[in-house]
Design a protein around this motif. Structure first.
Motif, PDB file in Angstrom:
ATOM      1  N   GLU A 153       0.826  -1.217   0.000  1.00  5.69           N
ATOM      2  CA  GLU A 153       0.000   0.000   0.000  1.00  5.69           C
ATOM      3  C   GLU A 153       0.854   1.258   0.000  1.00  5.69           C
ATOM      4  OE1 GLU A 153      -0.328  -2.558   1.935  1.00  5.69           O
ATOM      5  OE2 GLU A 153      -2.257  -3.424   1.300  1.00  5.69           O
ATOM      6  N   VAL A 156       2.295   1.786  -3.530  1.00  6.13           N
ATOM      7  CA  VAL A 156       1.309   2.389  -4.434  1.00  6.13           C
ATOM      8  C   VAL A 156       1.138   3.878  -4.127  1.00  6.13           C
ATOM      9  CG1 VAL A 156      -1.140   2.400  -5.020  1.00  6.13           C
ATOM     10  CG2 VAL A 156       0.101   0.229  -4.866  1.00  6.13           C
ATOM     11  N   ASN A 160       1.840   6.959  -6.780  1.00  9.77           N
ATOM     12  CA  ASN A 160       0.806   7.953  -7.119  1.00  9.77           C
ATOM     13  C   ASN A 160       1.326   9.373  -6.912  1.00  9.77           C
ATOM     14  OD1 ASN A 160      -1.228   6.176  -7.915  1.00  9.77           O
ATOM     15  ND2 ASN A 160      -1.968   5.891  -5.822  1.00  9.77           N
ATOM     16  N   THR A 184      -2.218  -6.045  -4.712  1.00 10.41           N
ATOM     17  CA  THR A 184      -2.418  -4.599  -4.604  1.00 10.41           C
ATOM     18  C   THR A 184      -1.705  -3.859  -5.723  1.00 10.41           C
ATOM     19  OG1 THR A 184      -2.612  -4.789  -2.199  1.00 10.41           O
ATOM     20  CG2 THR A 184      -2.131  -2.606  -3.091  1.00 10.41           C
ATOM     21  N   TRP A 188      -3.425  -1.992  -9.054  1.00  6.21           N
ATOM     22  CA  TRP A 188      -3.133  -0.570  -9.291  1.00  6.21           C
ATOM     23  C   TRP A 188      -2.563  -0.369 -10.698  1.00  6.21           C
ATOM     24  CZ3 TRP A 188       1.663   1.499 -10.408  1.00  6.21           C
ATOM     25  CH2 TRP A 188       1.757   2.878 -10.417  1.00  6.21           C
ATOM     26  N   ARG A 192      -4.116   1.761 -13.997  1.00  7.77           N
ATOM     27  CA  ARG A 192      -3.324   2.852 -14.575  1.00  7.77           C
ATOM     28  C   ARG A 192      -2.817   2.523 -15.980  1.00  7.77           C
ATOM     29  NH1 ARG A 192      -2.371   8.034 -12.105  1.00  7.77           N
ATOM     30  NH2 ARG A 192      -2.696   7.813  -9.862  1.00  7.77           N
TER      31      ARG A 192
END
Length: 212
Positions: A153, A156, A160, A184, A188, A192
């Motif tokens: 997490e 990611v 971002n 995860t 993601w 994207r």
């Protein structure tokens, strides 16, 4: 002294023994172990030269069971150690690995990023990790995330934040760490429209054998 008198002054053995109060039996006594020790030494050298993977146990069993020698194992092991055969270093088994394909170098920025972890330790003994992201075109450092724990997490979230000012890449190169193979990151990347490219990696032979 009796032996020196016989050798240097031509005394007879009887006269030398009477002069120095030594029995002739003692004078004429010769050690039987000396020649046997030479035989043990010779056999150990021959066996360890012919069978480089043999240790003391295999050598002793061969001498006892195959050749019929009744030598005591402590005596054989003492000579084995005096020859420093117990200090032999076994050569490492080198695994034949497939040569990975050379990494393609992007022709412009923001095509391919590389991402990897590094670890270090504080003065108080606590370990921390850093997540490093670079652009493969010019090796520009895009971001460094530092913390004691960096789960998928956090990875990611860091990506971002970089994409907000840099824009998204087409591909991100990673290894096979648990953070990079988690659902995860894959979810993601799919949202994207970014390709996750795992670098070439080969498991050790033992793990491959267990897997098979």
């Amino acid at each position: 002294m009796a032996m020196q008198a016989v050798q240097d002054h031509d005394f007879s053995v009887g006269l030398a023994c009477r002069t120095f109060s030594v029995s002739e039996t003692c004078y004429l006594y010769g050690r039987k172990l000396g020649s046997e020790n030479e035989d043990i030494l010779d056999w150990l050298l021959r066996l360890t030269t012919a069978h480089k993977a043999w240790g003391f146990g295999l050598c002793f069993l061969y001498l006892r069971n195959n050749k019929g020698f009744t030598w005591n194992h402590k005596r054989v092991y003492r000579i084995y150690r005096e020859l420093e055969l117990n200090l032999r270093i076994k050569p490492r088994i080198r695994l034949v690995r497939e040569r990975p394909e050379p990494l393609a170098v992007p022709v412009q920025p923001n095509r391919t990023w590389s991402m990897d972890f590094m670890a270090d330790q504080l003065a108080d003994g606590r370990s921390f990790r850093t997540l490093n992201v670079i652009d493969d075109f010019d090796r520009e450092r895009l971001g460094i995330e530092v913390d004691f724990s960096l789960p998928a997490e956090r990875v990611v979230r860091s990506l971002n934040r970089i994409i907000e000012w840099r824009g998204k890449p087409e591909t991100i190169r990673v290894d096979n760490g648990p953070e990079y193979i988690s659902g995860t990151l894959w979810t993601w990347a799919e949202k994207r429209n970014i390709t996750i490219n795992h670098i070439h990696w080969q498991a050790p032979a033992k793990r491959l054998h267990r897997a098979l």
